[in-house]
Design an enzyme around this catalytic site. Structure first.
Site, PDB file in Angstrom:
ATOM      1  N   SER A 118       0.838  -1.195   0.000  1.00  0.00           N
ATOM      2  CA  SER A 118       0.000   0.000   0.000  1.00  0.00           C
ATOM      3  C   SER A 118       0.880   1.254   0.000  1.00  0.00           C
ATOM      4  O   SER A 118       1.624   1.486  -0.944  1.00  0.00           O
ATOM      5  CB  SER A 118      -0.959  -0.040   1.194  1.00  0.00           C
ATOM      6  OG  SER A 118      -1.975   0.923   1.074  1.00  0.00           O
ATOM      7  N   HIS A 153      -4.075  -1.770  -4.440  1.00  0.00           N
ATOM      8  CA  HIS A 153      -5.490  -2.098  -4.209  1.00  0.00           C
ATOM      9  C   HIS A 153      -6.332  -1.943  -5.479  1.00  0.00           C
ATOM     10  O   HIS A 153      -7.477  -1.489  -5.434  1.00  0.00           O
ATOM     11  CB  HIS A 153      -6.068  -1.211  -3.108  1.00  0.00           C
ATOM     12  CG  HIS A 153      -5.257  -1.185  -1.854  1.00  0.00           C
ATOM     13  ND1 HIS A 153      -4.931  -2.320  -1.145  1.00  0.00           N
ATOM     14  CD2 HIS A 153      -4.680  -0.135  -1.188  1.00  0.00           C
ATOM     15  CE1 HIS A 153      -4.201  -1.976  -0.084  1.00  0.00           C
ATOM     16  NE2 HIS A 153      -4.029  -0.670  -0.096  1.00  0.00           N
TER      17      HIS A 153
END
Length: 236
Positions: A118, A153
Site C-alpha cells: 500500500s 489495491h
C-alpha cells in the site's frame, strides 16, 4: 556477487495474508540466505500494534532476522527494508524532515531490497495513486527509486481502477504499475523482473496512456505462489 538495486511492490503480506507466501517470495530475493529484515511503520504513525504484528510474523522464522526501525533510529545495516501501509503523503513528509529518505536511498544503492504494501509500495515510485487526502487522487513526489507511478489495491477498493486509468490517460500521472491485492512485483535497476500472485485471478498491470485520452491496461503474467513451491517453502 553484488546485487542490483531492487524494489518489490506488494499487494499483501504479513498484515493481510495468513499463508506468508508473498513474504517468502520477498526473502528469496534478499542478498543473503538469512537476511536482516527491517520493518518501517512510519506510514501508520509507528503504530505499536502494527510493528508487533510484523515481529510476530517474522521472529520465529529460521530464514531471517527481523527488526523494527522507528523514526529516530537511523541504523540501516539491513538486507530487506519492509514498509507498512498507511498514509503515503505523511510517510514521505516525515521521512524527508528527518532525513530518512537519504538513508533509504543509500541503503538501496548498496543493495538492500526495498519492499512494502500500500503506502509502502507507493513511496518508492516517482508518483502514486493515493487516498492520503481522503478522496482518491495523485501524489507526484515519491522517492523516485522506480520510474513512473504505482497504484495499489487495484481490484479491491471502489473507484481505484477507474481513477488510476483516468489519471494516466490524461497525463496527471505517468505510466505505471497497478497491483491487485495478493500480488507482488520485483524490480531490479528500476525494471520489472518478476510478477507473482498468491490468489488465482489476481494480476499486476502495466497501465499507459494511448495518447488519445484513454489508458491501455495490460495484465502481466504472474507466477502463482504455492506452499512448498515457488516461495521456497521456508516458512515454518
Amino acid at each position: 556477487m553484488s546485487h542490483p538495486p531492487q524494489v518489490a511492490l506488494l499487494g499483501g503480506g504479513f498484515s493481510t495474508d495468513e499463508d506468508g507466501l508473498l513474504d517468502d517470495w520477498v526473502l528469496e530475493h534478499a542478498r543473503t540466505h538469512r537476511p536482516k529484515v527491517c520493518f518501517l511503520p512510519t506510514a501508520s504513525g509507528d503504530a505499536p500494534g502494527y510493528a508487533e504484528n510484523f515481529l510476530t510474523a517474522f521472529r520465529d522464522r529460521p530464514d531471517c532476522e527481523p527488526s523494527v526501525l522507528h523514526l529516530f533510529d537511523r541504523k540501516l545495516a539491513q538486507d530487506v527494508v519492509y514498509v507498512g501501509g498507511g498514509n503515503t503523503a505523511n510517510l514521505l513528509a516525515v521521512w524527508r524532515v528527518h532525513g530518512v529518505d537519504r538513508v533509504l536511498r543509500e541503503a538501496y544503492d548498496g543493495g538492500t531490497l526495498m519492499c512494502g504494501i500500500s503506502a509502502g509500495a507507493n513511496c518508492w515510485a516517482q508518483s502514486s495513486h493515493t487516498d492520503s487526502f481522503g478522496p482518491l487522487t495523485h501524489l507526484p513526489d515519491g522517492l523516485g527509486l522506480l520510474p513512473g507511478s504505482v497504484c495499489p489495491h487495484y481490484d479491491s477498493e471502489p473507484g481505484r481502477r477507474r481513477s488510476y486509468r483516468s489519471a494516466v490517460a490524461t497525463g496527471v500521472l505517468p505510466a505505471g504499475w497497478a497491483l491487485d491485492d495478493g500480488t507482488g512485483a520485483l524490480f531490479a535497476n528500476g525494471r520489472p523482473t518478476q510478477t507473482v500472485s498468491r490468489a488465482p485471478g489476481a494480476h499486476v498491470y502495466r497501465v499507459v496512456s494511448d495518447g488519445a485520452g484513454e489508458a491501455d491496461e495490460r495484465a502481466l503474467p504472474c507466477r502463482e505462489l504455492r506452499r512448498g513451491r515457488g516461495a521456497g517453502g521456508r516458512r515454518p
